[in-house]
Design an enzyme around this catalytic site. Sequence first.
Site, mmCIF file in Angstrom:
data_model
loop_
_atom_site.group_PDB
_atom_site.id
_atom_site.type_symbol
_atom_site.label_atom_id
_atom_site.label_comp_id
_atom_site.label_asym_id
_atom_site.label_seq_id
_atom_site.Cartn_x
_atom_site.Cartn_y
_atom_site.Cartn_z
ATOM 1 N N LYS A 52 -9.666 1.765 -1.717
ATOM 2 C CA LYS A 52 -9.815 1.115 -0.408
ATOM 3 C C LYS A 52 -11.165 1.461 0.234
ATOM 4 C CE LYS A 52 -7.120 0.490 3.880
ATOM 5 N NZ LYS A 52 -5.870 0.906 4.576
ATOM 6 N N GLU A 62 0.860 -1.193 0.000
ATOM 7 C CA GLU A 62 0.000 0.000 0.000
ATOM 8 C C GLU A 62 0.901 1.249 0.000
ATOM 9 O OE1 GLU A 62 -2.113 -0.010 3.716
ATOM 10 O OE2 GLU A 62 -3.504 1.589 3.147
ATOM 11 N N CYS A 104 -4.997 -3.705 2.633
ATOM 12 C CA CYS A 104 -4.682 -3.730 4.055
ATOM 13 C C CYS A 104 -5.891 -3.991 4.954
ATOM 14 C CB CYS A 104 -3.927 -2.463 4.445
ATOM 15 S SG CYS A 104 -2.951 -2.710 5.963
HETATM 16 C C1 ACM Z 1 -3.844 -0.179 7.222
HETATM 17 O O1 ACM Z 1 -4.970 -0.407 6.755
HETATM 18 N N1 ACM Z 1 -2.911 0.392 6.512
HETATM 19 C C2 ACM Z 1 -3.527 -0.538 8.610
#
Ligand code: ACM
Length: 267
Positions: free
Chosen positions: A115, A40, A148
């Site tokens: 995301k 990420e 993530c």
């Molecule tokens: C995250 O979602 N970067 C902890």
Amino acid sequence: MSTLNLAVVQTSPVFGDIPGNLRRALDLVPVGCDLAVLPELFATGYQFRDTAEAMSMAEEAAPGGAGGPIVQALVARAAATGATLVAGLAEKAGAAVYNSAVLVRPDGSREIYRKVHLFDREKEVFRPGDLGFPVFDACGAKVGLMICFDWIFPEAARSLALAGAQVLCHPSNLLLPWCPEAMVTRCQENRVFAATANRIGSEDRTGQRLDFIGMSEIVSPLGDILRRMGREEEGAAMAAIDLEAIEKQVTPRNHIFNDRRPDQYRI
Ligand code: ACM
């Protein structure tokens, strides 16, 4: 092609050093891989102070967008290696900035995921994703993207698997310790492969020190950990995976999807 060389790249970015981070990360993409996942926000670093700072390093990464140095470097590396690359970056879309993952094929075509589940202070920086959980055709596989913290919501991996994903590509900047084991369960409960690419090192740009846990991994549909990296190493790990090994039948009488009882669930 049912066999695929799947790789994870584990990096230690320096916040804001886009040229240096790009060079180091892309040099780590292993020779001979078909699909490589990078972390990420791999080229910028993670801990933006605010939306304006994220916007200053964001790119129009979506298909048809102008791109920028990060997209251009990924396109060049995908063309040079013949590998499909999946990597996280700050995406500019009009006035919005998303925490996104871009998939870049060797022919230069690309796809985007934004995301959905923002973690902690990310909610003050990024707009939440609005494209659902997409599955794309790439390198002979159905490739699903999540980022993530999406790991903690089983619905993310489930949505991708129900949409036909064979491989979950999971760029990450993991902080909580549970994800590497949780992804084993995500793979077992959906019978998919997963590649979680994390970073190492720490950042403290807001008075809140963040320590990233490494442990990038490649997991099989039965939950076997095919590769898991250390907590402090930079580098890459690769596994040859057989997509035909994906079997949704758990016993002769149990199918991982057909036995679901949505009428009994509260979702
Ligand atoms: C995250 O979602 N970067 C902890």
